[in-house]
Structures are given as C-alpha cells and as structure tokens.
Design a protein around this motif. Structure first.
Motif, PDB file in Angstrom:
ATOM      1  N   GLY A 200      43.395  48.670  27.872  1.00 31.19           N
ATOM      2  CA  GLY A 200      44.697  48.088  27.575  1.00 31.19           C
ATOM      3  C   GLY A 200      45.060  46.906  28.445  1.00 31.19           C
ATOM      4  N   CYS A 201      44.829  47.028  29.750  1.00 25.78           N
ATOM      5  CA  CYS A 201      45.236  45.962  30.670  1.00 25.78           C
ATOM      6  C   CYS A 201      44.148  44.910  30.845  1.00 25.78           C
ATOM      7  N   ILE A 202      44.416  43.972  31.738  1.00 24.44           N
ATOM      8  CA  ILE A 202      43.518  42.855  32.011  1.00 24.44           C
ATOM      9  C   ILE A 202      43.060  42.965  33.459  1.00 24.44           C
ATOM     10  N   ARG A 203      41.794  43.250  33.649  1.00 17.32           N
ATOM     11  CA  ARG A 203      41.229  43.484  34.978  1.00 17.32           C
ATOM     12  C   ARG A 203      40.755  42.184  35.618  1.00 17.32           C
ATOM     13  N   GLN A 204      40.931  42.110  36.952  1.00 17.33           N
ATOM     14  CA  GLN A 204      40.585  40.903  37.696  1.00 17.33           C
ATOM     15  C   GLN A 204      39.857  41.271  38.995  1.00 17.33           C
ATOM     16  N   ARG A 205      39.131  40.313  39.543  1.00 16.33           N
ATOM     17  CA  ARG A 205      38.600  40.481  40.896  1.00 16.33           C
ATOM     18  C   ARG A 205      39.774  40.664  41.852  1.00 16.33           C
ATOM     19  N   THR A 206      39.512  41.287  42.984  1.00 14.19           N
ATOM     20  CA  THR A 206      40.586  41.529  43.945  1.00 14.19           C
ATOM     21  C   THR A 206      41.261  40.229  44.374  1.00 14.19           C
ATOM     22  N   ALA A 207      40.461  39.203  44.696  1.00 15.96           N
ATOM     23  CA  ALA A 207      41.032  37.925  45.140  1.00 15.96           C
ATOM     24  C   ALA A 207      41.865  37.290  44.042  1.00 15.96           C
ATOM     25  N   ASP A 208      41.404  37.397  42.792  1.00 15.02           N
ATOM     26  CA  ASP A 208      42.163  36.815  41.678  1.00 15.02           C
ATOM     27  C   ASP A 208      43.431  37.621  41.393  1.00 15.02           C
ATOM     28  N   ALA A 209      43.336  38.935  41.530  1.00 14.57           N
ATOM     29  CA  ALA A 209      44.517  39.779  41.325  1.00 14.57           C
ATOM     30  C   ALA A 209      45.598  39.446  42.349  1.00 14.57           C
ATOM     31  N   ARG A 210      45.181  39.207  43.587  1.00 16.44           N
ATOM     32  CA  ARG A 210      46.145  38.838  44.630  1.00 16.44           C
ATOM     33  C   ARG A 210      46.736  37.454  44.354  1.00 16.44           C
ATOM     34  N   ALA A 211      45.898  36.525  43.844  1.00 14.09           N
ATOM     35  CA  ALA A 211      46.402  35.196  43.494  1.00 14.09           C
ATOM     36  C   ALA A 211      47.414  35.287  42.360  1.00 14.09           C
ATOM     37  N   MET A 212      47.145  36.140  41.376  1.00 14.35           N
ATOM     38  CA  MET A 212      48.096  36.358  40.279  1.00 14.35           C
ATOM     39  C   MET A 212      49.409  36.920  40.823  1.00 14.35           C
ATOM     40  N   TRP A 213      49.308  37.882  41.718  1.00 10.77           N
ATOM     41  CA  TRP A 213      50.491  38.499  42.314  1.00 10.77           C
ATOM     42  C   TRP A 213      51.365  37.443  42.999  1.00 10.77           C
ATOM     43  N   ASP A 214      50.730  36.547  43.739  1.00 11.28           N
ATOM     44  CA  ASP A 214      51.467  35.509  44.451  1.00 11.28           C
ATOM     45  C   ASP A 214      52.034  34.457  43.498  1.00 11.28           C
ATOM     46  N   PHE A 215      51.378  34.249  42.364  1.00 10.77           N
ATOM     47  CA  PHE A 215      51.778  33.180  41.442  1.00 10.77           C
ATOM     48  C   PHE A 215      52.853  33.617  40.460  1.00 10.77           C
ATOM     49  N   ALA A 216      52.866  34.919  40.106  1.00 10.99           N
ATOM     50  CA  ALA A 216      53.688  35.367  38.973  1.00 10.99           C
ATOM     51  C   ALA A 216      54.769  36.364  39.375  1.00 10.99           C
ATOM     52  N   PRO A 217      55.900  35.893  39.889  1.00 13.62           N
ATOM     53  CA  PRO A 217      57.027  36.792  40.159  1.00 13.62           C
ATOM     54  C   PRO A 217      57.692  37.203  38.847  1.00 13.62           C
ATOM     55  N   LEU A 218      58.702  38.048  38.943  1.00 14.01           N
ATOM     56  CA  LEU A 218      59.444  38.470  37.751  1.00 14.01           C
ATOM     57  C   LEU A 218      59.963  37.249  36.990  1.00 14.01           C
ATOM     58  N   GLY A 219      59.819  37.299  35.662  1.00 11.34           N
ATOM     59  CA  GLY A 219      60.312  36.210  34.833  1.00 11.34           C
ATOM     60  C   GLY A 219      59.263  35.144  34.518  1.00 11.34           C
ATOM     61  N   THR A 220      58.087  35.225  35.131  1.00 10.30           N
ATOM     62  CA  THR A 220      57.043  34.221  34.869  1.00 10.30           C
ATOM     63  C   THR A 220      56.562  34.317  33.411  1.00 10.30           C
ATOM     64  N   THR A 221      56.400  33.195  32.779  1.00 10.29           N
ATOM     65  CA  THR A 221      55.933  33.144  31.401  1.00 10.29           C
ATOM     66  C   THR A 221      54.444  33.487  31.317  1.00 10.29           C
ATOM     67  N   VAL A 222      54.085  34.329  30.353  1.00 11.41           N
ATOM     68  CA  VAL A 222      52.699  34.674  30.071  1.00 11.41           C
ATOM     69  C   VAL A 222      52.423  34.355  28.599  1.00 11.41           C
ATOM     70  N   VAL A 223      51.408  33.534  28.372  1.00 19.15           N
ATOM     71  CA  VAL A 223      51.059  33.133  27.003  1.00 19.15           C
ATOM     72  C   VAL A 223      49.699  33.721  26.662  1.00 19.15           C
ATOM     73  N   VAL A 224      49.646  34.478  25.562  1.00 22.71           N
ATOM     74  CA  VAL A 224      48.388  35.066  25.098  1.00 22.71           C
ATOM     75  C   VAL A 224      47.909  34.266  23.892  1.00 22.71           C
ATOM     76  N   VAL A 225      46.694  33.728  24.006  1.00 20.28           N
ATOM     77  CA  VAL A 225      46.135  32.877  22.945  1.00 20.28           C
ATOM     78  C   VAL A 225      44.821  33.484  22.464  1.00 20.28           C
ATOM     79  N   PRO A 226      44.315  33.009  21.327  1.00 19.94           N
ATOM     80  CA  PRO A 226      43.036  33.537  20.836  1.00 19.94           C
ATOM     81  C   PRO A 226      41.905  33.330  21.847  1.00 19.94           C
TER      82      PRO A 226
END
Length: 226
Positions: A200-226
């Motif tokens: 169901g979810c989207i798995r990432q490397r640890t370093a990338d997951a931490r980068a996502m955490w720092d980049f995407a606070p509440l309210g950040t836009t997420v766009v899902v494309v083909p």
C-alpha cells in the motif's frame, strides 16, 4: 752516390679504403638530406614515433574511433541536473504534467519520487517501491499526518519517517516511509527499490525517507502521476 738502396714505396691501401668509405657515407647523407633517396615503407619509426614513407606514397589516415557504448544506467551528459554537479538520465526527469509549485511527485510507472522546490527545481529524486495493488488513484493530495515511528497493520513490521497523504479503500493510511523491519530484518532490499513490492505505501531508503520527512511538513502537496 751513396751505396744505400732507397726503400720501396708501397701504397697504403688501408688509408685509401677508409677515405673512400668516408666519402661514400658523406654522399649518402647529402643525398638523403635533399630527399633524393627514397625510403622503404617498412623503415623503423622516426624520432616522432611515425613510420617514414616516401614522398610519392600517400599517408593513410587512421580510422576514426568507434563511439563508446553507454553502460547501462550511465547518466546522460545532455540532460539537466537534478542536483548541482549531478547528471540524470531520461527516466529521472521530472514528469511534465506534475503540477506546479513546491510539491512531492510520485510516478507509479517509473516507481520514482521527486522533491520539487517552489522555484520548480528538483531538490532530490530517487527510486522507490510502491504498492503491488492498484490502491492509489492518480491526482493531487496533501500531507495530513506524520509519525517518526509507526507499526504496520496486523503488526506487519515497524517503519520510520512516515509521511501520510491519503487512505486506501480499507481506510489504511498510504504514505512514504523507510523500508519496514519485521523480526529484525528488512522486508526487502535496497536493490529492489524501483519496482512495486509494498502492500500500500511507498518505501524509501533510510536517507531518502529522512529527506522526505524534512521536505514535507503537514499541508505539503503530493502529486501522483502515471
């Protein structure tokens, strides 16, 4: 008249031979220097490393080197960089129809994520592992919940840096997090990122997951494309 006999004078053949030999060498050198003596194509290399050829023999140009084949995964030098000093291949380029402004972009076909700044510059892009099920619709979402540590449904493992942006048909959260750990082992390898493996979810490397955490606070836009 003295009674002594004059010694017989003999020609000195050694000196005559040496003189003739010296004259011959000099003549060859003079003729060679003026280009009057042709040289064979098989002569030893000259001081510049090139084989000497006669004036009437055209020099055959060396064949042009064949273009080097690209190694698989080699970056394209003509593509724009995703980060300063980094080059990207076509599959890493930001999808054209992925919204505008500061956002996270996830491509289901490419299994890749882009973190895009407000200036439309890609801050980071990397492969991920999305769901093996068709549980995520294309569209625009917003980050609504975050957890530094979380537990999967039915105690299916633990995960970190969970950034949620929607829910599936069952009501379970869907978001980005690192590769879950179950009974002390990761449920997949880093090398498997880039192919769907999750439930169901989207798995990432640890370093990338931490980068996502720092980049995407509440309210950040997420766009899902083909």
């Amino acid at each position: 008249m003295s009674g002594r006999r004059r010694a017989e004078v003999r020609p000195r053949y050694g000196r005559i031979g040496a003189a003739l030999s010296s004259m011959g060498v000099t003549a060859v050198a003079v003729l060679g220097g003026t280009g009057m003596l042709p040289s064979a194509a098989g002569e030893p290399a000259g001081s510049d490393g090139a084989i000497t050829t006669s004036a009437s023999e055209p020099r055959t140009p060396a064949p042009a080197p064949k273009p080097r084949e690209r190694d698989r995964g080699e970056r394209d030098v003509d593509a724009p960089p995703s980060t300063p000093g980094e080059r990207v291949v076509t599959s890493e380029l930001l999808p054209s129809d992925s919204g505008t402004g500061r956002r996270v972009v996830f491509s289901e076909d490419r299994q890749r994520v882009w973190l895009v700044g407000a200036d439309e510059q890609v801050r980071r892009t990397y492969p991920v592992s999305g769901s093996i099920h068709d549980n995520l619709d294309l569209g625009t979402y917003s980050v609504y919940s975050r957890s530094e540590n979380a537990v999967g449904i039915d105690d299916s493992g633990t995960m970190r840096w969970f950034v949620r942006f929607t829910q599936g048909d069952s009501g379970a959260a869907i978001g980005f997090h690192d590769i879950p750990v179950d009974e002390g082992e990761r449920v997949q390898t880093v090398g498997e990122l880039g192919t769907p493996t999750s439930h169901g979810c989207i798995r990432q490397r640890t370093a990338d997951a931490r980068a996502m955490w720092d980049f995407a606070p509440l309210g950040t836009t997420v766009v899902v494309v083909p």
